[in-house]
Scaffold this motif. Structure first.
Motif, mmCIF file in Angstrom:
data_model
loop_
_atom_site.group_PDB
_atom_site.id
_atom_site.type_symbol
_atom_site.label_atom_id
_atom_site.label_comp_id
_atom_site.label_asym_id
_atom_site.label_seq_id
_atom_site.Cartn_x
_atom_site.Cartn_y
_atom_site.Cartn_z
ATOM 1 N N ARG A 1 81.101 13.956 59.749
ATOM 2 C CA ARG A 1 81.534 14.128 58.357
ATOM 3 C C ARG A 1 81.028 15.482 57.837
ATOM 4 O O ARG A 1 79.917 15.911 58.170
ATOM 5 N N LYS A 2 81.862 16.175 57.102
ATOM 6 C CA LYS A 2 81.508 17.511 56.629
ATOM 7 C C LYS A 2 80.205 17.530 55.843
ATOM 8 O O LYS A 2 79.403 18.444 55.959
ATOM 9 N N ASP A 3 80.037 16.524 55.024
ATOM 10 C CA ASP A 3 78.809 16.505 54.232
ATOM 11 C C ASP A 3 77.644 15.898 55.009
ATOM 12 O O ASP A 3 76.530 15.788 54.500
ATOM 13 N N GLY A 4 77.917 15.439 56.250
ATOM 14 C CA GLY A 4 76.850 15.048 57.163
ATOM 15 C C GLY A 4 76.273 13.660 57.103
ATOM 16 O O GLY A 4 75.408 13.348 57.920
ATOM 17 N N PRO A 5 76.662 12.757 56.195
ATOM 18 C CA PRO A 5 75.975 11.471 56.172
ATOM 19 C C PRO A 5 76.375 10.533 57.317
ATOM 20 O O PRO A 5 75.628 9.612 57.648
ATOM 21 N N SER B 1 74.334 6.665 61.563
ATOM 22 C CA SER B 1 73.930 7.119 60.229
ATOM 23 C C SER B 1 73.151 5.998 59.568
ATOM 24 O O SER B 1 73.071 4.890 60.080
ATOM 25 N N ARG C 1 78.152 10.198 61.370
ATOM 26 C CA ARG C 1 78.700 10.818 62.581
ATOM 27 C C ARG C 1 79.084 9.686 63.540
ATOM 28 O O ARG C 1 78.525 8.592 63.493
#
Length: 342
Positions: A289-293, A311, A295
């Motif tokens: 996810r682009k915002d990183g929370p 996550s 994967r």
């Protein structure tokens, strides 16, 4: 006038010619009742069988040397037979023979013939170990000399050796193979081995299918019978198994084992199927996810597709996907149908 067989006056008058349909008739046997049963009975029968084999060998020797003058020959006047009948000799048994001859001399003479091409030299039909022991002891060899043709020579040699208990199936089969290679007909081979046509055919099948290097690498293997040798022979219908077996038998840990062990080891080695080569699998794909929370690690094997979420809220997100699988699948089918319609 027909040529008279030089051995005909030495054998029993009642003996019949051995043909494919006329195998050797067994002498009437007395019924023996063994008092022991189980392991004790088996040991008793085994001892009696070995004794009978030894008696048979002595009887054949007696017939072949009966009525002949025994002379003494120097060891350097004697050569081995032109055809070998053994793969190896037991060192322990040979030492026992040497010691026995040292103490009481040579009990029975060997059979030789004048060498066909060397004047003053004699060729052994049977009695190789006695001649070797006499040479070691530095003594002359007691021998009966007979003018034998090649055919009579191999028949006398084969019959005397076949009656002995310490001759393995492979050694008998190898002898049959060498006779065939030298051009002797099937009838002569049958007579030399006191065997019928079927038995000789199976012997020749084994030696013709198992490469010589493999047979030599295994050794006599006295305890291995015809059926197991025949089973091993079928392994060499696959050509690459020859190199595979030769390489295996050359390994140090295999060479030091007894012949029976080497047979079992190489049989198992050839029976083992090669493990299939591992199929290279693609590395897992990864979605982040682009915002990183959240994967996800994605693996596919063609018929199987796996998504592993990683996550803090992986469990909750996974539960959400599970609850919406029906809706997601319907959306997938609708989109595919639309693409097909385009």
């Amino acid at each position: 006038m027909a040529r008279k067989n030089v051995l005909s006056n030495l054998m029993s008058p009642a003996s019949e010619k051995l043909t494919p349909v006329n195998p050797v008739n067994d002498e009437p046997r007395q019924h023996v009742t063994y008092k022991g049963i189980g392991a004790l009975g088996a040991v008793t029968r085994s001892i009696d069988a070995l004794a009978a084999k030894a008696d048979a060998a002595k009887e054949i020797e007696a017939k072949l040397t009966a009525g002949e003058v025994v002379i003494e020959l120097e060891p350097d006047q004697i050569e081995e037979s032109f055809i070998s009948d053994r793969l190896a000799h037991s060192d322990e048994q040979f030492r026992e023979l040497v010691e026995a001859m040292r103490v009481r001399g040579q009990d029975s003479p060997i059979l030789v013939r004048p060498h066909p091409t060397k004047s003053g030299i004699y060729q052994i039909a049977f009695g190789h170990r006695r001649a070797k022991a006499a040479r070691l002891l530095g003594r002359p060899v007691r021998a009966v000399v007979k003018a034998l043709t090649d055919r009579d020579h191999v028949i006398a040699q084969g019959q005397e050796n076949s009656a002995r208990a310490d001759l393995s199936f492979l050694e008998r089969a190898t002898f049959a193979g060498e006779l065939e290679a030298r051009g002797f007909d099937r009838e002569t081979i049958m007579a030399a081995l006191s065997a019928d046509k079927t038995t000789v055919s199976k012997m020749l099948s084994v030696v013709n299918r198992i490469p010589k290097a493999v047979r030599a690498g295994i050794g006599p293997a006295l305890a291995i019978g015809r059926d197991r040798w025949h089973e091993l022979a079928t392994r060499f219908d696959t050509p690459e198994n020859e190199d595979k077996a030769v390489e295996f038998l050359a390994r140090e840990r295999v060479k030091t084992r007894a012949p029976e062990d080497r047979f079992n080891l190489v049989s198992s080695h050839l029976a083992r199927k090669e493990a299939p080569e591992a199929v290279a699998r693609p590395a897992p794909a990864e979605w982040v996810r682009k915002d990183g929370p959240v994967r996800a690690s994605i693996k596919t094997t063609g018929r199987q597709y796996t998504i592993a979420l990683k996550s803090a809220d992986a469990a909750a997100f996974g539960a959400y996907i599970t609850q919406n699988l029906d809706r997601l699948y319907e959306a997938f089918r609708t989109e595919n149908a639309q693409k097909s319609g385009d």
